[in-house]
Design an enzyme around this catalytic site. Structure first.
Site, PDB file in Angstrom:
ATOM      1  CE  LYS A 187      -2.785   3.305   1.715  1.00  0.00           C
ATOM      2  NZ  LYS A 187      -1.973   4.451   1.274  1.00  0.00           N
ATOM      3  N   GLY A 228      -4.800   0.635   4.141  1.00  0.00           N
ATOM      4  CA  GLY A 228      -3.711   0.303   5.059  1.00  0.00           C
ATOM      5  C   GLY A 228      -4.263  -0.254   6.363  1.00  0.00           C
ATOM      6  N   GLY A 244       6.484   6.035   7.746  1.00  0.00           N
ATOM      7  CA  GLY A 244       5.688   7.255   7.630  1.00  0.00           C
ATOM      8  C   GLY A 244       5.675   8.032   8.930  1.00  0.00           C
ATOM      9  CD  GLU A 266      12.370   4.758   8.256  1.00  0.00           C
ATOM     10  OE1 GLU A 266      12.342   5.891   8.773  1.00  0.00           O
ATOM     11  OE2 GLU A 266      12.374   4.547   7.029  1.00  0.00           O
ATOM     12  N   GLY A 461      21.355   9.850   3.981  1.00  0.00           N
ATOM     13  CA  GLY A 461      22.104   9.200   2.918  1.00  0.00           C
ATOM     14  C   GLY A 461      22.796   7.924   3.337  1.00  0.00           C
TER      15      GLY A 461
HETATM   16  C1  UN1 Z   1      13.576   7.762   4.431  1.00  0.00           C
HETATM   17  O1  UN1 Z   1      13.758   8.966   4.480  1.00  0.00           O
HETATM   18  O2  UN1 Z   1      12.446   7.254   4.663  1.00  0.00           O
HETATM   19  O3  UN1 Z   1      19.452   7.347   4.642  1.00  0.00           O
HETATM   20  C2  UN1 Z   1      14.610   6.801   4.020  1.00  0.00           C
HETATM   21  C3  UN1 Z   1      18.805   7.932   3.780  1.00  0.00           C
HETATM   22  C4  UN1 Z   1      18.181   7.100   2.684  1.00  0.00           C
HETATM   23  C5  UN1 Z   1      16.899   6.504   3.127  1.00  0.00           C
HETATM   24  C6  UN1 Z   1      15.940   7.442   3.771  1.00  0.00           C
HETATM   25  N1  UN1 Z   1      19.115   6.073   2.309  1.00  0.00           N
HETATM   26  O4  UN1 Z   1      18.645   9.140   3.784  1.00  0.00           O
END
Ligand code: UN1
EC number: 1.2.1.3
Length: 512
Positions: A187, A228, A244, A266, A461
């Site tokens: 989703k 969801g 989210g 996350e 990053g």
């Molecule tokens: C996110 O913002 O949900 O570490 C993931 C980072 C990327 C992933 C971010 N590789 O900024």
């Protein structure tokens, strides 16, 4: 739909009008409300489709479950071969997929290509993993016995993802799930439907040429939050992986826990960088700039708080303001642009509100104004903001999903660490220092309380090889590399008796 979008979709193999429901390789139009996908670049309509409804959920879950029952029997290295081919297909469509990411999420081309590269990287990682789903062999306390553990496929996995990483986060989850023997029901964010449709089609293309792959291993439901919610409530989905906002994650956690399922969360970050007296200032400016304004401040890992030693704060602020002044802001598809648009008007309003609140809490705001000239009309462009704060007020403790960098000063390292950890979120963090003691202390048990703690590298990053996620209100989940795969499998502990006796554990005598 413009010609170029049509061409891209055609190259990926999306048949005719894109549909919201992917039941394995079968596309079906939803029967729900009409969703108009608009580009944050200029407000142009990219796609119109009918959303999935609650009625679609049951069929999709059944399909995913049936596919799982077959897929779990395919040897893991063969599952890895399937993922290897997905990686190849992603290499082939890298530029096309990145273009869709730019159109729908507003990312600059470099970052959109980087996001697709993350997908390719996780494919490679998962291929290796498909031969390394190791369990331990454990010494038994009983003679003639052996203890061991195995990792078995778990079931259909529900993946809920956000607009800001519209393809990579799905890939982190799906590629691990696939090698682990699971099927996936996705989703995605309603803001990035074409990204999701393109990913689903790429998997379909590979699956169609791979007889061992049961139809229904990858499924898609584009729709509102109620979709969801229905997935989180579904008893047949043992794991929900959700990326989210914190309120969304809280709701998911509660529902999934209510049925004793697993969730992998996350959620928001409020990532800080501590700049100590010994820091390399030039490197600090460069890494802070990328982390704070990259993806227009809309990464979970975006740098939001700069905690600077008082002796170098003025100098660093001057350099940063100077860099911010020269930022090329505008169309993310134009060469040289470093900052694209915010995703929508609501994001711009939230940013302006946060800046006003910061001011009312004693902050001094530099930049942060909406940009109307020399940018495509119809997009929400903004000058990233630097806000000097005397202390970490309430607004600083919140995650505003926009490019606002709060700058605070500190005297002692203890004070800096305390400030650093004094927010409800715990995703990513960094220290800029050339002092080995400061660096080690920051990543020690008494330092950063985040899931990611870097030295002389900004908080955003991350590479895919490490476990990605964070503590506190970030939700505690770990995705992507290291041993995150274990979340997508179930562990069985096996005791095997190869003797002719039946000794009991703990030396218990139990004889008639
Ligand atoms: C996110 O913002 O949900 O570490 C993931 C980072 C990327 C992933 C971010 N590789 O900024």
């Amino acid at each position: 739909m413009t010609h170029s979008i049509q061409d891209v979709l055609q190259r990926i193999g999306i048949p005719g009008q894109p549909s919201a429901v992917g039941i394995g390789t079968t596309w079906q139009a939803g029967a729900g409300e009409v969703l108009t996908g608009k580009s944050p670049i200029d407000g142009e309509t990219l796609v119109t489709l009918q959303e999935a409804t609650l009625g679609d959920v049951g069929l999709v879950v059944d399909t995913a479950k049936n596919a799982f029952l077959k897929w779990r029997q395919v040897p893991a290295p063969q599952r890895g071969e399937f993922v290897r081919l997905i990686g190849e297909a992603l290499r082939e469509h890298k530029a096309d997929l990145a273009a869709i990411v730019s159109w729908e999420a507003g990312k600059i081309t470099q970052e959109a290509l980087g996001e697709v590269q993350e997908m390719i990287d996780i494919c490679d990682f998962a291929v290796g993993l498909s031969r390394q789903l190791y369990g331990y062999t454990i010494a038994s306390e009983r003679p003639g016995h052996r203890l061991m553990e195995q990792w078995h496929p778990l079931g259909p996995i529900g993946v809920i993802s956000a607009f800001n990483f519209p393809v990579a986060v799905w890939a982190w989850n799906s590629m691990l799930a696939f090698v682990c023997g699971d099927s996936v029901i996705w989703k995605p964010s309603e803001k990035t439907p074409l990204c999701a449709i393109a990913c689903q089609q790429i998997v379909n293309n590979v699956a169609q040429d791979f007889p061992e792959v049961p139809d229904g291993i990858s499924n898609l439901l584009i729709g509102r939050a109620e979709i969801g919610k229905a997935l989180t409530e579904h008893q047949e989905i043992p794991l929900i992986s959700a990326t989210g906002s914190i309120p969304m994650g809280r709701a998911v956690a509660k529902t999934v826990a209510g049925r004793l399922g697993r969730s992998l969360l996350e959620l928001g970050g409020n990532n800080a960088m501590i700049v100590t007296e010994s820091a390399d200032l030039e490197m600090t400016v460069r890494s802070a700039l990328f982390s704070a304004v990259g993806t227009c401040g809309q990464r979970c890992t975006t740098l939001r708080r700069l905690i600077v030693h008082e002796t170098l704060a003025d100098q660093l602020l001057d350099s940063l303001k100077n860099a911010y002044q020269r930022l090329p802001i505008g169309n993310p598809l134009s060469a040289g642009t470093l900052v694209g648009p915010l995703v929508d008007q609501a994001a711009l309003d939230a940013m302006q509100d946060a800046l006003r609140t910061a001011e009312s809490q004693g902050g001094t705001v530099h930049y942060g104004n909406p940009i109307l000239e020399d940018v495509p009309a119809g997009g929400c462009y903004v000058h990233p903001a630097i806000v000097e704060m005397h202390s970490q007020t309430e607004i600083v403790q919140q995650e505003t999903f926009a490019p606002i960098l709060y700058v605070m000063r500190y005297r002692t390292l203890e004070e800096a660490f305390e400030m650093h950890n004094q927010v409800p979120q715990g995703l990513s963090s960094a220290i800029m220092t050339n002092d080995i003691r400061e660096a080690e202390l920051f990543i020690s048990p008494v330092g950063s309380d985040c899931g990611i703690a870097n030295v002389n590298v900004g908080p955003s990053g991350a590479e895919i090889g490490g476990a990605f996620g964070g503590e506190k209100e970030t939700g505690g989940g770990r995705e992507s590399g290291s041993d995150s795969w274990k979340a997508y499998m179930r562990r069985t502990t096996n005791t095997i008796n190869y003797s002719t006796e039946l000794p009991l554990a703990q030396g218990i005598e139990f004889n008639l």
